[in-house]
Each structure stands twice: as structure tokens, then as C-alpha cells.
Design a protein around this motif. Structure first.
Motif, PDB file in Angstrom:
ATOM      1  N   SER A 163      32.516   3.768  32.397  1.00 53.02           N
ATOM      2  CA  SER A 163      32.933   5.004  31.740  1.00 53.02           C
ATOM      3  C   SER A 163      33.604   5.921  32.758  1.00 53.02           C
ATOM      4  O   SER A 163      33.267   5.919  33.949  1.00 53.02           O
ATOM      5  N   SER A 165      33.256   8.971  33.034  1.00 50.34           N
ATOM      6  CA  SER A 165      32.337  10.040  33.437  1.00 50.34           C
ATOM      7  C   SER A 165      31.150   9.507  34.230  1.00 50.34           C
ATOM      8  O   SER A 165      30.172  10.214  34.429  1.00 50.34           O
ATOM      9  N   ARG A 386      42.933  14.729  30.259  1.00 49.94           N
ATOM     10  CA  ARG A 386      42.042  13.671  30.714  1.00 49.94           C
ATOM     11  C   ARG A 386      40.670  13.879  30.106  1.00 49.94           C
ATOM     12  O   ARG A 386      40.052  14.909  30.280  1.00 49.94           O
ATOM     13  N   GLY A 387      40.217  12.890  29.352  1.00 47.99           N
ATOM     14  CA  GLY A 387      38.882  12.964  28.790  1.00 47.99           C
ATOM     15  C   GLY A 387      38.881  13.223  27.301  1.00 47.99           C
ATOM     16  O   GLY A 387      39.825  13.777  26.731  1.00 47.99           O
ATOM     17  N   GLN A 388      37.807  12.811  26.669  1.00 41.03           N
ATOM     18  CA  GLN A 388      37.701  12.886  25.219  1.00 41.03           C
ATOM     19  C   GLN A 388      37.723  14.325  24.716  1.00 41.03           C
ATOM     20  O   GLN A 388      38.425  14.662  23.767  1.00 41.03           O
ATOM     21  N   ASN A 392      40.500  15.833  22.064  1.00 36.05           N
ATOM     22  CA  ASN A 392      40.166  15.755  20.637  1.00 36.05           C
ATOM     23  C   ASN A 392      40.660  16.964  19.851  1.00 36.05           C
ATOM     24  O   ASN A 392      40.272  17.165  18.707  1.00 36.05           O
ATOM     25  N   ASP A 492      40.771   9.198  25.254  1.00 39.03           N
ATOM     26  CA  ASP A 492      40.641  10.043  26.441  1.00 39.03           C
ATOM     27  C   ASP A 492      41.923  10.062  27.274  1.00 39.03           C
ATOM     28  O   ASP A 492      41.907  10.440  28.442  1.00 39.03           O
ATOM     29  N   SER A 493      43.035   9.635  26.697  1.00 39.43           N
ATOM     30  CA  SER A 493      44.357   9.788  27.294  1.00 39.43           C
ATOM     31  C   SER A 493      45.351   9.920  26.141  1.00 39.43           C
ATOM     32  O   SER A 493      44.966   9.835  24.972  1.00 39.43           O
ATOM     33  N   ARG A 776      40.432   2.396  32.421  1.00 35.87           N
ATOM     34  CA  ARG A 776      39.900   2.370  31.053  1.00 35.87           C
ATOM     35  C   ARG A 776      39.744   0.951  30.513  1.00 35.87           C
ATOM     36  O   ARG A 776      39.444   0.776  29.326  1.00 35.87           O
TER      37      ARG A 776
END
Length: 780
Positions: A163, A165, A386-388, A392, A492-493, A776
Motif C-alpha cells: 500500500s 500508505s 496523490r492518494g485516495q 475522491n 489514488d492517481s 501501485r
């Protein structure tokens, strides 16, 4: 009390262990002594000629940009000299802004980086042959992987966390023995096969000789002449020229600049310097591009960029004679006066409508539209994206058009925008360490004020009612393919490409000048990746307003009843504050549309009318019907692209498919678009997922910088592959699919397949190519 004592003893114990390990390293290898890597003769193995090509394909696929593990950036040799740090750049929990650690900007010597807490990955002890390898963290981690090859198949979850994170474990020379004992499978490349023996031998020879570099070759004279011409243009003395150059810099500071008349062999960055053209660049390093340069006059210079280009950050921008003439026509030839240059106070500099109110709105907007894909790409490829949670705020797939800069509207009216300066305030005015986390209502209030004023302005100008027609849409002059764009979110991108790619999306945007400028100053110029949780939160929350404004601009072209139906669908189950904001904003503009509809499905009709409006400027680059795609392949991939619902939900976000044809391997990209009830909340995305509304977009060639999976399918097996995808029902089905057609990260042939992909990417005839990112790639 007992717990406190135990905790204190543990701290003392581990501190003692660390000190002991450091002492042992010093006794074995000698004292630390950061050193410059002396230039090597060409006859020796050097970084640039021999090692960089290996690192680019094996290491740079993870170790690039701000999200490089342990901040070990490998785009050039100076990143290896800088070394690594356990401090996170992407940290959504910090309460204060973090110190800046931008490679090539915030420190310039190895010793300065050591003072900032970076530790070496190359030998910095006694320069003996044994130490050059034994005291090199890099060498030891490469050898650790060589001694412990990956098991085949899906890797154990208990062994690896892939992940983005995941917790970092940044080995130092002192902690290497513990790292190797506790994590024997964590050699480098992490979670991928080892370097090939010949590659490892090349790297070993280079390291044992002192890891020397030659530096970049001399720059051809033709580039120096172009630099002189452009730096003279950027540093004119008139107030018009100075304000124009400041505006251009604040929009191009992330650009990978090249002179297309000279090819793409050299790249540059537009920077601020204390020194004028003709003198060595003395870089002005500020947190944001509009921060006070602390000099009477900054100079805008073109700095040579020697980094290996990576796809996830490469934003190419061409300079040529035509471009210079265009900018003169936009900013220097119009008849307007600059009374005084604007200041750099944060409250003003963070608001482009304040800072640049003396520049004509039409000129500013047209400047951004000329390269609209690049402008949007700033927030797609810049540090914010960068990141969910960061992403979103947008749907997984939508189309974008723009209001024509020559259209009569409030958004193109400089006098009107001058009355809205406080309502167009942006979160960056509060700096990078704000802790006012519950400040959404303030921005919602001023956004509603702006939208109401905009509606009232148009109503006053057009007292008989304003009806929007297709001539309000910018058509790119019939040639500019940035007039219609497609944005994809890959969880996440994200990616942005020219053209209207894929089937008709659920949502669409029409962007006007204030929206486009705010997107840039919110998420590019004003976004600080080193900022605290408050700054990051505000940036994300404010983007809700810009999405809603762009959606509304699209909806205004629909009949009123169709607008309501669309909003009800787009904001199903939205939180009360967002639902109320959308409902109140909807009623600010209630004029009927001027577009004539035949009835039935007005949104579909509007999409077709908008395509026709763009006409010859509509890019077909990602059309499956391209001549290069064999007819039988088109048939099967069209069948695949028609897949919907739960079967699609088992696919990764972004898969790169290689079809082995008689003419050679052909690349395609599968883009999985998630369905949601709404995208109006930062948290709880899984609860808002609608797998039954998932869709799949299939395009020829490569789209996206972060592949999640690789598939390799012989053309004769393509119908069976499509059948298998359309029948996916659970994780075991997907595992079977990967077993038959996938190239997993643990596959012994992974690098062979990857090298083929890299060769295809490098051969692409466009300047935005670059090294892909493998961080990823899934373990399924």
C-alpha cells in the motif's frame, strides 16, 4: 506509573542499541565523511553512461518524486548523494508545516543534506575497496535481494505491504544487520525480482570504484542561444513585461520546458534567480512560486534539467518563436496600463484575481486555454494529486469543455471579477499551518455570494433572459485539441488526455476562467505538499466548490428538468451540507437553455452537439478504431469495453495489456471506472461505491503513469481473455485470470516484460513520455 517506567526503559534500551550499532559501524568502516563524487574518465564505468540506464528501469520505477520511499530520489546522481530520510513528505496528520527538502532546491551539498537529517546510501566512510561495497546501504540491499529471491505467485501478505500508505523502514548502515535479519525478503527492488547478474555486476563495479560521475555533457550552443533569447524576453524592464513574466512563471514553474525547434534532447525549468541573464543562476527557493523573493527584482531564468523524466510528473511545455509572438500579442500589444507592480503579501499573492487584475482577463484566460491540457495536468500530475482522499473529489471518468474566451459572460468580464475579489479568496491565503479545521462554512458562504453575483450580473446584462447556446463553448479555433479533454481517476492517481475518450460519462464539466484559475492556484501554485493537515484538508474541501461550479456550467446547457434529474443522480446520499449547497446553487440560474432538443435523452444529445462543436479539433488519439489496430482485435476490445457492473469491479484501476500479434506486441490500456453514489465526501468512499455501475474504458497505446497490473495475451487467445474478464465474479476468478495471462510482480520474467514496455514508451512520438511508476502494482 509502571507503564511510564516501562516506556522510559524501552526508549533508553533502543537508544542504547542504536548508539551501539552506530559505534560498531564506525569501528568497522571508519568515521563518516560526506564527499563529492569525483568525475571519472569515460573509460571507467560511470553513473550517466552505465548505471543510470539500469537504475531508470529497475529503481526509478519507485524512487522518484515526493513519494519516493524514504525520500531516496534517483532521477539523477545527486539524489543518490543526498541519500534517504525517514521523514514523510506526504503526511496527512502533521500539525505544523514540514521543513522543505526539495532536491536541487533546498540544499546543494551532501553535507547540507546530512544537516537536514538525510543519511547516506553510498559509502561515506574510509574510501577503501572493501568499504565502497560493505559500507554502501544501496549495495547491501541489492545483494539482500540477490540472496533471497522472491517466491513465485502471489506474495504472502504477512511478508509484504504494498500500500502507498505503508510504514517506512529506512535502513541505515548502523541498522542494516537488524533490517537484514528481520526482513530478509525486503531487498531491492522491493517486492520485485532481483537485478540480472550483468546489471548487478555493472552496479557493483561502479560502487567499488567510488560511485563516480561525469556530470552532464556540455550543452550544445544552439540551446544556449535559445536560452539567451528567451531570458531576454522574460526579463524586459517595462512594468507590463515584468507582470507578464511573473504571471507566466507562476503557471509554468512545474513545466518541463523544451525547445521543440531543437527537439526534445534537453529540458529546462523556469526559475526565479537573484542574478540576471548572463550570470550563474542563484536560485530563489520559496515554499510557493508566488512567495516573496526577498529581492528588489527577481529574474526569470531557464535552468537546465538533467533529471531522467518520469511519466507521473513530466509536464512538457514547448517554447518556440510562435509561442513568443503569441504571448506578445496577449500581454504586451494590447492597450492597457500597469500603474504599479503588485506586492507579495500572502493574502494578495495567493489570490490571482487580486495580483493580476491589471492584466486583461481575456489574455490570462487565453494563455491558459492555449495549453488547457497542461493547465489541468498541473493538478493531475502535481504534488497534490496523490492518494485516495486527495482524489475522491472527482468522478472516475468525465469529459471537459471550456467557455469561449470571447463569449459575453460574467466569467470573462474583468470589471465584474474586480468586484468579487474577496469572494474568490483561496485557502492558501491562510498559509501552510492553519489549524482552523472547521472552516468549510466560510468558503461555502463566499462561493454562494460569488455565484449569486455572477447570476445577477448576467441577468442585468441580458434583461430578456440569458439562453446558453453552443457558441458559448470554446472550439479551439478548429485546431487546438485541448478544447475537449477527458479526465480519469484511478483511485489514488489520475490522468488527463486530449479528446473525448470512452463511452459517455455520467458527469461532465464546462470550465470558465475563474474556475480554471482557481483550480491552478488552489491545487498547483498554492498547494504546499509539506503543509499541515489543515492546509491539505482545506485544499480538498474547496475543490468541491470548483467541481460543482464546473458541473453546473455543463448543466445550464440542458433543459431545467434534465438538470434536476442529473443532480439527483450525481449527489445521491450526499451529506446534508453539500446537498443543501447544491440545491441552493441550482436555483441561482434558472433560465431555460437555448439549445434545441429533439426529446428523449437530452444529455446524450448535448454530448453529440458538443462533439460537433469541437469538430476537427477533437483528438482521436485514443480511438480504438485507429488504423493501427487490427480489425479482429478491434472487435474483441470493443466487446471488452462494453463490459459493465460487478465483473468490471474485480479489475485493477489501470491495467496495461499487451496483445501479441503477427506484427509484434501491441499495447493497450484497460481503465476501470468506479461507480459511486456521489463524490462529495472525503471519507467513507467504500460505503458510496456502486460496483453495479462500474464501467471499463479500453484504449490503444498507454494511458496513465501508474499501472496496477500487466497482461500479456496472444492474439489467438484474445476472445478467451475477453470472456474471462466479462465473467469475473470473485477474487479467485481474478487470480485465475492473472495466472493465465498476467505478469505478476513476482514473475521471473517481470523485468523482461517491463523492458519491452519501456521500449514502447520510449518510442512514442510525444514529449510527455517518461519512466512509469510501479508503486501501485498489485499483488493478486
Amino acid at each position: 506509573m509502571v507503564n511510564r517506567c516501562v516506556a522510559l526503559l524501552l526508549v533508553v534500551f533502543f537508544a542504547g542499541c542504536t548508539s551501539l550499532a552506530v559505534r560498531h559501524a564506525k569501528e568497522r568502516y571508519g568515521p563518516e565523511a560526506p564527499r563529492d563524487r569525483v568525475a571519472a574518465p569515460r573509460s571507467a564505468i560511470t553513473f550517466e553512461h552505465d548505471v543510470a540506464p539500469i537504475f531508470n528501469r529497475r529503481c526509478l520505477v519507485c524512487h522518484a518524486c515526493y513519494d519516493a520511499p524514504c525520500q531516496l530520489k534517483m532521477e539523477n546522481a545527486s539524489g543518490l548523494d543526498r541519500g534517504a530520510s525517514p521523514d514523510l513528505v506526504y503526511n496527512g496528520a502533521r500539525l505544523r508545516e514540514a521543513p522543505l527538502t526539495r532536491l536541487g532546491i533546498d540544499a546543494h551539498t551532501t553535507q547540507q543534506w546530512r544537516e537536514k537529517g538525510f543519511h547516506p546510501v553510498l559509502n561515506e566512510r574510509d574510501p577503501t575497496s572493501a568499504n565502497e561495497l560493505g559500507a554502501s546501504v544501496l549495495y547491501n540491499l541489492l545483494m539482500l535481494k540477490s540472496r533471497n529471491p522472491l517466491p513465485a505467485g502471489i506474495l504472502p501478505d504477512k511478508m509484504f505491504d504494498f500500500s502507498i500508505s505503508r510504514a517506512q523502514t529506512c535502513a541505515t548502515l548502523a541498522t542494516l544487520p537488524t533490517y537484514e535479519r528481520d526482513h530478509p525478503q525486503w531487498g531491492m527492488p522491493f517486492g520485485m525480482p532481483a537485478l540480472q547478474p550483468a546489471e548487478l555486476q555493472t552496479v557493483t563495479t561502479w560502487l567499488s570504484a567510488g560511485a563516480k560521475t561525469q556530470g552532464p555533457p556540455p550543452m550544445p550552443d544552439a540551446y544556449a542561444r535559445q536560452i539567451a533569447v528567451w531570458e531576454a524576453f522574460f526579463n524586459g524592464d517595462s512594468l507590463k513585461e515584468q507582470l507578464m513574466s511573473r504571471y507566466i512563471f507562476e503557471h509554468l514553474f512545474l513545466a518541463t520546458i523544451y525547445f521543440d525547434e531543437l527537439g526534445t534532447g534537453e529540458h529546462f525549468r523556469l526559475v526565479r534567480s537573484t542574478t540576471p541573464p548572463g550570470q550563474p543562476i542563484d536560485l530563489i527557493a520559496t515554499r510557493r512560486p508566488y512567495d516573496d523573493p526577498s529581492v528588489t527584482r527577481p529574474y526569470y531564468r531557464l535552468q537546465r534539467n538533467i533529471d531522467t523524466l518520469v511519466s507521473k510528473t513530466n509536464m512538457a511545455y514547448a517554447l518556440n518563436a510562435k509561442r513568443m509572438q503569441r504571448w506578445k500579442a496577449l500581454f504586451l500589444e494590447p492597450d492597457y496600463q500597469i500603474d504599479a507592480l503588485p506586492d507579495y503579501m500572502t493574502v494578495n499573492a495567493s489570490n490571482p484575481f487580486v495580483t493580476y487584475r491589471q492584466l486583461p482577463v481575456h489574455s490570462r484566460y487565453q494563455f491558459m486555454l492555449d495549453e488547457a491540457q497542461f493547465t489541468i495536468m498541473g493538478f493531475i500530475k502535481g504534488p497534490v494529486c496523490r492518494g485516495q482522499i486527495a482524489l475522491n473529489v472527482i468522478e472516475d471518468h468525465f469529459w471537459v469543455w471550456f467557455i469561449d474566451p470571447d463569449a459575453e459572460s460574467a466569467s470573462n468580464d474583468g470589471e465584474f471579477l474586480a468586484t468579487q475579489l474577496t469572494n474568490l479568496e483561496l485557502p492558501a491565503s491562510e498559509g501552510s499551518s492553519t489549524l482552523r479545521l472547521l472552516h468549510w462554512n466560510h468558503y461555502a458562504t463566499i462561493e454562494k455570494k460569488y455565484m449569486a453575483a455572477k447570476a445577477a450580473h448576467d441577468a442585468a446584462r441580458f434583461p430578456n433572459g440569458r439562453k446558453l447556446t453552443m457558441d458559448m463553448i470554446w472550439d479551439g479555433g478548429g485546431v487546438n485539441q485541448s478544447a475537449a479533454l477527458t479526465i480519469f481517476r484511478h483511485f489514488d492517481s489520475a490522468s488527463v488526455v486530449k479528446g473525448l475518450v470512452g463511452d459517455e460519462p455520467k458527469t461532465a464539466w464546462v470550465i470558465d476562467y475563474p474556475l480554471l484559475e482557481r483550480i491552478h492556484y488552489l491545487l498547483v501554485a498554492g498547494y504546499d505538499v509539506y503543509g499541515n493537515v489543515g492546509h491539505q484538508l482545506f485544499s480538498r474541501l474547496y475543490m468541491d466548490f470548483l467541481r460543482i461550479g464546473s458541473e453546473f456550467n455543463f448543466l445550464y446547457f440542458l433543459p431545467p428538468e434534465a438538470r434536476t434529474a442529473a443532480l439527483d443522480n450525481w449527489y445521491r446520499g450526499a451529506e446534508k451540507t453539500i446537498a443543501e449547497f447544491v440545491a441552493e446553487s441550482q436555483h441561482l440560474f434558472n433560465q431555460d437553455t437555448g439549445v434545441a432538443y429533439a426529446g428523449g435523452d437530452p444529455k446524450h444529445e448535448l454530448y453529440e452537439l458538443l462533439k460537433a462543436r469541437i469538430g476537427p479539433a477533437l483528438s482521436q488519439h485514443y480511438n480504438l478504431g485507429r488504423d493501427s489496430v487490427p480489425a479482429d482485435v478491434q472487435i474483441e476490445l470493443s466487446r471488452l469495453a462494453a463490459a459493465r457492473g460487478v465483473a468490471v469491479s474485480w479489475l485493477p484501476e489501470l491495467s496495461m495489456l499487451t496483445i501479441e500479434t503477427a506484427q509484434g506486441p501491441q499495447p493497450f490500456t484497460l481503465i476501470h471506472n468506479d461507480g459511486h453514489t456521489n463524490v462529495a465526501s472525503m471519507f467513507g468512499e467504500q460505503k458510496r461505491r456502486l460496483p453495479e455501475e462500474d464501467t471499463l474504458t479500453v484504449v490503444p497505446t498507454f494511458l496513465g503513469a501508474y499501472p496496477n497490473a500487466f497482461f500479456k495475451v496472444p492474439q489467438v487467445d484474445l476472445p478467451r481473455f475477453v470472456d474471462a474478464v466479462t465473467r469475473l465474479a470473485d477474487e479467485s476468478n481474478f487470480a485465475d485470470l492473472m495466472g493465465r495471462y498476467g505478469v505478476r510482480r513476482s514473475d521471473p520474467g517481470f523485468w523482461t516484460h517491463s523492458d519491452m514496455i519501456f521500449g514502447q514508451v520510449e518510442s512514442l512520438d510525444y514529449p510527455n513520455r517518461g519512466v512509469l511508476d510501479y508503486s501501485r502494482i498489485e499483488n493478486r
